[in-house]
Design a protein around this motif. Structure first.
Motif, PDB file in Angstrom:
ATOM      1  N   VAL A  14       0.843  -1.205   0.000  1.00 30.95           N
ATOM      2  CA  VAL A  14       0.000   0.000   0.000  1.00 30.95           C
ATOM      3  C   VAL A  14       0.878   1.255   0.000  1.00 30.95           C
ATOM      4  N   PHE A  15       1.930   1.281   0.833  1.00 34.11           N
ATOM      5  CA  PHE A  15       2.813   2.449   0.860  1.00 34.11           C
ATOM      6  C   PHE A  15       3.583   2.621  -0.443  1.00 34.11           C
ATOM      7  N   ALA A  16       3.972   1.526  -1.074  1.00 38.12           N
ATOM      8  CA  ALA A  16       4.663   1.612  -2.364  1.00 38.12           C
ATOM      9  C   ALA A  16       3.732   2.186  -3.433  1.00 38.12           C
ATOM     10  N   VAL A  17       2.482   1.742  -3.445  1.00 39.93           N
ATOM     11  CA  VAL A  17       1.510   2.279  -4.401  1.00 39.93           C
ATOM     12  C   VAL A  17       1.242   3.751  -4.106  1.00 39.93           C
ATOM     13  N   LEU A  18       1.139   4.105  -2.840  1.00 38.20           N
ATOM     14  CA  LEU A  18       0.939   5.497  -2.440  1.00 38.20           C
ATOM     15  C   LEU A  18       2.101   6.371  -2.915  1.00 38.20           C
ATOM     16  N   GLY A  19       3.312   5.934  -2.649  1.00 39.81           N
ATOM     17  CA  GLY A  19       4.491   6.692  -3.071  1.00 39.81           C
ATOM     18  C   GLY A  19       4.607   6.783  -4.578  1.00 39.81           C
ATOM     19  N   GLY A  20       4.380   5.674  -5.263  1.00 43.58           N
ATOM     20  CA  GLY A  20       4.428   5.683  -6.726  1.00 43.58           C
ATOM     21  C   GLY A  20       3.360   6.590  -7.322  1.00 43.58           C
ATOM     22  N   SER A  21       2.177   6.588  -6.721  1.00 42.74           N
ATOM     23  CA  SER A  21       1.094   7.449  -7.197  1.00 42.74           C
ATOM     24  C   SER A  21       1.445   8.920  -7.018  1.00 42.74           C
ATOM     25  N   ALA A  22       2.014   9.244  -5.872  1.00 39.15           N
ATOM     26  CA  ALA A  22       2.406  10.641  -5.614  1.00 39.15           C
ATOM     27  C   ALA A  22       3.474  11.090  -6.602  1.00 39.15           C
ATOM     28  N   LEU A  23       4.441  10.235  -6.883  1.00 39.10           N
ATOM     29  CA  LEU A  23       5.474  10.569  -7.872  1.00 39.10           C
ATOM     30  C   LEU A  23       4.875  10.745  -9.260  1.00 39.10           C
ATOM     31  N   TYR A  24       3.961   9.848  -9.629  1.00 39.14           N
ATOM     32  CA  TYR A  24       3.314   9.954 -10.934  1.00 39.14           C
ATOM     33  C   TYR A  24       2.488  11.241 -11.033  1.00 39.14           C
ATOM     34  N   GLN A  25       1.756  11.568  -9.967  1.00 33.28           N
ATOM     35  CA  GLN A  25       0.951  12.790  -9.983  1.00 33.28           C
ATOM     36  C   GLN A  25       1.851  14.007 -10.151  1.00 33.28           C
ATOM     37  N   ARG A  26       2.940  14.049  -9.424  1.00 34.24           N
ATOM     38  CA  ARG A  26       3.889  15.168  -9.528  1.00 34.24           C
ATOM     39  C   ARG A  26       4.446  15.259 -10.944  1.00 34.24           C
ATOM     40  N   TRP A  27       4.857  14.124 -11.504  1.00 31.67           N
ATOM     41  CA  TRP A  27       5.425  14.098 -12.857  1.00 31.67           C
ATOM     42  C   TRP A  27       4.388  14.558 -13.879  1.00 31.67           C
TER      43      TRP A  27
END
Length: 165
Positions: A148-161
């Motif tokens: 869940v934390f990996a998906v959360l972090g990946g999602s935040a990075l994708y949103q920023r990008w």
């Protein structure tokens, strides 16, 4: 450049500005840098028609409406700066309207709804581990929470990008 009588724009005023497609597109295109009024009208006409180059009458309509209505309104509200001599339009430094620019197509999730759903999923998974749901509890809380934390972090990075691009 005209100034408003109140510091900043009220949320109602911001939504009024963004309710017009051409004003919203103008702000979006100006986020990439300054444009002449002609360049801005061509980009808007292209976005409206999906044609490149857009039909002359649509370019002209966009140009006239920007020149007579939309740019003066955005200047009045200190959202854009306009140099009448060079006909260059730019976002005003004080304009902080881009936070309201996320447009979510009908039927899709906004980022805030996505993150809320992800948090709810994490909570449901942790409850499933505590009540010992067979398959889920076998995987274990450390693994599930890491996912869940990996998906959360990946999602935040994708949103920023995606917002930068």
């Amino acid at each position: 450049m005209a100034t408003t009588s109140e510091p900043g724009l009220s949320e109602t005023r911001i939504h009024e500005v963004l309710s017009n497609d051409r004003r919203r597109m103008a702000i979006e295109f100006l986020q990439d840098g300054d444009l002449t009024l002609r360049e801005l009208s061509e980009r808007i006409a292209e976005a409206e028609t999906g044609e490149s180059p857009p039909p002359r009458n649509i370019r002209q309509s966009a140009y006239v409406s920007l020149q007579q209505t939309h740019i003066p309104k955005l200047v009045e509200l200190d959202i854009v700066d306009y140099d009448e001599e060079s006909k260059v339009v730019s976002l005003a430094e004080a304009a902080d309207i881009t936070v309201y620019m996320e447009v979510v197509p009908e039927g899709e999730l906004s980022w805030s709804e996505y993150y809320a759903a992800l948090a709810a999923l994490g909570l449901v998974l942790m409850i499933a581990v505590v009540v010992e749901v067979p398959v889920i509890s076998a995987v274990g809380a450390p693994v599930l929470s890491s996912v869940v934390f990996a998906v959360l972090g990946g999602s935040a990075l994708y949103q920023r990008w995606s917002q930068e691009n």
